[in-house]
Design a protein around this motif. Structure first.
Motif, PDB file in Angstrom:
ATOM      1  N   VAL A 147      -3.322   0.960   2.463  1.00 33.15           N
ATOM      2  CA  VAL A 147      -2.659   0.808   3.775  1.00 33.15           C
ATOM      3  C   VAL A 147      -1.975  -0.562   3.845  1.00 33.15           C
ATOM      4  O   VAL A 147      -0.792  -0.661   4.201  1.00 33.15           O
ATOM      5  N   ASP A 148      -2.716  -1.603   3.464  1.00 29.93           N
ATOM      6  CA  ASP A 148      -2.164  -2.960   3.571  1.00 29.93           C
ATOM      7  C   ASP A 148      -0.953  -3.141   2.667  1.00 29.93           C
ATOM      8  O   ASP A 148       0.027  -3.783   3.038  1.00 29.93           O
ATOM      9  N   SER A 149      -1.016  -2.537   1.475  1.00 27.33           N
ATOM     10  CA  SER A 149       0.107  -2.754   0.557  1.00 27.33           C
ATOM     11  C   SER A 149       1.356  -1.966   1.014  1.00 27.33           C
ATOM     12  O   SER A 149       2.474  -2.469   0.918  1.00 27.33           O
TER      13      SER A 149
ATOM     14  N   LEU B 289       1.635   6.505   5.969  1.00 30.02           N
ATOM     15  CA  LEU B 289       2.213   6.596   7.319  1.00 30.02           C
ATOM     16  C   LEU B 289       2.005   5.288   8.088  1.00 30.02           C
ATOM     17  O   LEU B 289       2.347   5.188   9.262  1.00 30.02           O
ATOM     18  N   THR B 290       1.448   4.296   7.428  1.00 30.33           N
ATOM     19  CA  THR B 290       1.218   3.012   8.094  1.00 30.33           C
ATOM     20  C   THR B 290       2.547   2.375   8.543  1.00 30.33           C
ATOM     21  O   THR B 290       3.557   2.479   7.840  1.00 30.33           O
ATOM     22  N   GLY B 291       2.518   1.818   9.723  1.00 26.17           N
ATOM     23  CA  GLY B 291       3.730   1.150  10.234  1.00 26.17           C
ATOM     24  C   GLY B 291       4.708   2.083  10.912  1.00 26.17           C
ATOM     25  O   GLY B 291       5.694   1.620  11.491  1.00 26.17           O
TER      26      GLY B 291
ATOM     27  N   GLY C  58      -3.029   4.302  15.579  1.00 28.44           N
ATOM     28  CA  GLY C  58      -4.443   4.386  15.956  1.00 28.44           C
ATOM     29  C   GLY C  58      -5.168   5.275  14.962  1.00 28.44           C
ATOM     30  O   GLY C  58      -6.279   4.973  14.514  1.00 28.44           O
ATOM     31  N   LEU C  59      -4.510   6.365  14.580  1.00 28.22           N
ATOM     32  CA  LEU C  59      -5.100   7.298  13.611  1.00 28.22           C
ATOM     33  C   LEU C  59      -5.171   6.667  12.216  1.00 28.22           C
ATOM     34  O   LEU C  59      -6.180   6.794  11.515  1.00 28.22           O
ATOM     35  N   VAL C  60      -4.107   5.972  11.831  1.00 30.19           N
ATOM     36  CA  VAL C  60      -4.090   5.314  10.509  1.00 30.19           C
ATOM     37  C   VAL C  60      -5.224   4.269  10.449  1.00 30.19           C
ATOM     38  O   VAL C  60      -5.976   4.216   9.471  1.00 30.19           O
ATOM     39  N   ASN C  61      -5.375   3.504  11.531  1.00 30.91           N
ATOM     40  CA  ASN C  61      -6.442   2.490  11.552  1.00 30.91           C
ATOM     41  C   ASN C  61      -7.829   3.118  11.528  1.00 30.91           C
ATOM     42  O   ASN C  61      -8.719   2.647  10.825  1.00 30.91           O
ATOM     43  N   PHE C  62      -8.004   4.204  12.272  1.00 31.87           N
ATOM     44  CA  PHE C  62      -9.290   4.920  12.292  1.00 31.87           C
ATOM     45  C   PHE C  62      -9.646   5.368  10.863  1.00 31.87           C
ATOM     46  O   PHE C  62     -10.778   5.223  10.417  1.00 31.87           O
ATOM     47  N   SER C  63      -8.649   5.873  10.149  1.00 35.22           N
ATOM     48  CA  SER C  63      -8.870   6.359   8.779  1.00 35.22           C
ATOM     49  C   SER C  63      -9.172   5.188   7.849  1.00 35.22           C
ATOM     50  O   SER C  63     -10.034   5.286   6.976  1.00 35.22           O
ATOM     51  N   LYS C  64      -8.467   4.096   8.069  1.00 31.94           N
ATOM     52  CA  LYS C  64      -8.668   2.901   7.242  1.00 31.94           C
ATOM     53  C   LYS C  64     -10.097   2.355   7.422  1.00 31.94           C
ATOM     54  O   LYS C  64     -10.796   2.086   6.451  1.00 31.94           O
ATOM     55  N   TRP C  65     -10.530   2.249   8.672  1.00 32.27           N
ATOM     56  CA  TRP C  65     -11.859   1.674   8.938  1.00 32.27           C
ATOM     57  C   TRP C  65     -12.975   2.566   8.410  1.00 32.27           C
ATOM     58  O   TRP C  65     -14.049   2.090   8.065  1.00 32.27           O
ATOM     59  N   ASN C  66     -12.702   3.901   8.369  1.00 34.12           N
ATOM     60  CA  ASN C  66     -13.761   4.818   7.951  1.00 34.12           C
ATOM     61  C   ASN C  66     -13.665   5.237   6.484  1.00 34.12           C
ATOM     62  O   ASN C  66     -14.510   5.990   6.001  1.00 34.12           O
TER      63      ASN C  66
END
Ligand SMILES: Cc1cc2nc3c(=O)[nH]c(=O)nc-3n(C[C@H](O)[C@H](O)[C@H](O)COP(=O)(O)OP(=O)(O)OC[C@H]3O[C@@H](n4cnc5c(N)ncnc54)[C@H](O)[C@@H]3O)c2cc1C
Length: 307
Positions: free
Chosen positions: A209-211, A129-131, A113-121
């Motif tokens: 993040v995606d890579s 730390l993704t995954g 949730g934190l990784v996604n929040f950072s990605k979107w912003n």
């Protein structure tokens, strides 16, 4: 219900949920583990603190649980109380300028949730730390990391209820962090973490993040029931590579199998038992020792009582 529990869970002292004899296999990524005597989900920090003070007074053992993704719970379950941080999952911006943003993140927040929040912003610092499953509390306590990124690198401070029931703030530099470990003791309850991320272009953070996620999916069986890496990497070496070269890929005891994709992941293939998991750990560690003279140390935490 025993008298002591009636008091501990009385209105005004505790708000939240509690269950007796809760199967821990429902709360671990490995889907293994006997019942916890008591499983509690406090709803607010005061209830959490009251629980801890009462447990201490009554000498009831307790175990703070994050996402259960780095633990092996034995077949006899857990004596005492397991405390879930499920209700604590707020992310808040507390400071920012044109370069940095400081976030307060509650311990039960899913790390992704934190990784996604950072990605979107477009906030940079935790792309690697993704995954990694589990919670922010677990990631701080174990200094989770991958691809050269580590939780401690972005940490400013944490709020904890210490072993005496005091709510205190600890600066990151005063916590003894190491490779996949921290100086936070099992008696301490981590409430929230303050982290500093760098402002960056959204598309750049997103691409990193995606890579990393693509790379992780290629290398690790991330959708099978496991607890991540079973053993720590010895200095400068890869535990997975050593286990692979010792010929252990695919080795199986009961329903626990050494992954064919990443040898440091052991998979629950069905109805696996903790005792089989531990036997397989011993067997693999012995093979590696015989072949390379290297003693592997567990990365996962083994808790609970034998059946
Ligand atoms: C598929 C898979 C891939 C993984 N990949 C990685 C990886 O690349 N890198 C990596 O480092 N790890 C990895 N892991 C392991 C695991 O996900 C991490 O270690 C994660 O940070 C553990 O968090 P958790 O919330 O699940 O902690 P848990 O397993 O619930 O607990 C771990 C420890 O932290 C303590 N703890 C948790 N929350 C609190 C709290 N609020 N207060 C006090 N103590 C607390 C617990 O008591 C326990 O001692 C992987 C696991 C899986 C299943």
């Amino acid at each position: 219900m025993k008298e002591e529990w009636r008091y501990i869970f009385s209105k005004g002292v505790f708000e939240g949920e509690f269950r007796f004899m809760e199967p821990m296999k429902n709360h671990t990524s490995l889907r293994i583990g006997g019942p916890a005597d008591v499983f509690v989900i406090p709803q607010d920090p005061l209830s959490l603190r009251n629980l801890q003070v009462n447990f201490k007074k009554m000498q009831i053992p307790y175990f703070p649980l994050g996402g259960g993704t780095n633990i092996l719970v034995k077949d006899g379950g857990i004596e005492g109380v397991v405390i879930s941080f499920k209700s604590f999952k707020r992310i808040e911006v507390i400071r920012e300028d044109n370069k940095y943003v400081d976030l307060s993140v509650e311990a039960g927040t899913p790390l992704q949730g934190l990784v996604n929040f950072s990605k979107w912003n477009g906030y940079s610092g935790i792309e690697g730390l993704t995954g990694i499953p589990g919670t922010v509390g677990g990631a701080v306590c174990g200094n989770a990391g991958a691809f050269g990124y580590e939780m401690k690198a972005v940490l400013i401070s944490v709020w904890m209820i210490d072993a005496e029931g005091r709510l205190e703030r600890f600066k990151a530099e005063d916590i003894d962090f190491g490779y996949r470990r921290s100086g936070i003791s099992p008696a301490e309850l981590l409430l929230s973490a303050e982290i500093r991320l760098m402002k960056d272009k959204k598309e750049d953070v997103s691409a990193r993040v995606d890579s990393f996620l693509k790379e992780k999916r290629k290398r690790q069986p991330i959708s099978a029931p496991s607890a991540g890496c079973v053993f720590k990497n010895p200095d400068g070496l890869s535990a997975g590579k050593l286990i692979d070269e010792a010929g252990c890929k695919g080795m199986r005891i009961g329903d626990v199998e050494v992954s064919n994709l990443h040898a440091n992941f052991f998979i629950n293939k069905g109805e696996a038992k903790a005792s089989d998991f531990i036997r397989l750990m011993e067997k693999v560690a012995l093979r590696v020792k015989e072949k390379f003279g290297i003693v592997l140390e567990p990365e996962i935490r083994i808790i609970g009582r034998d059946a």
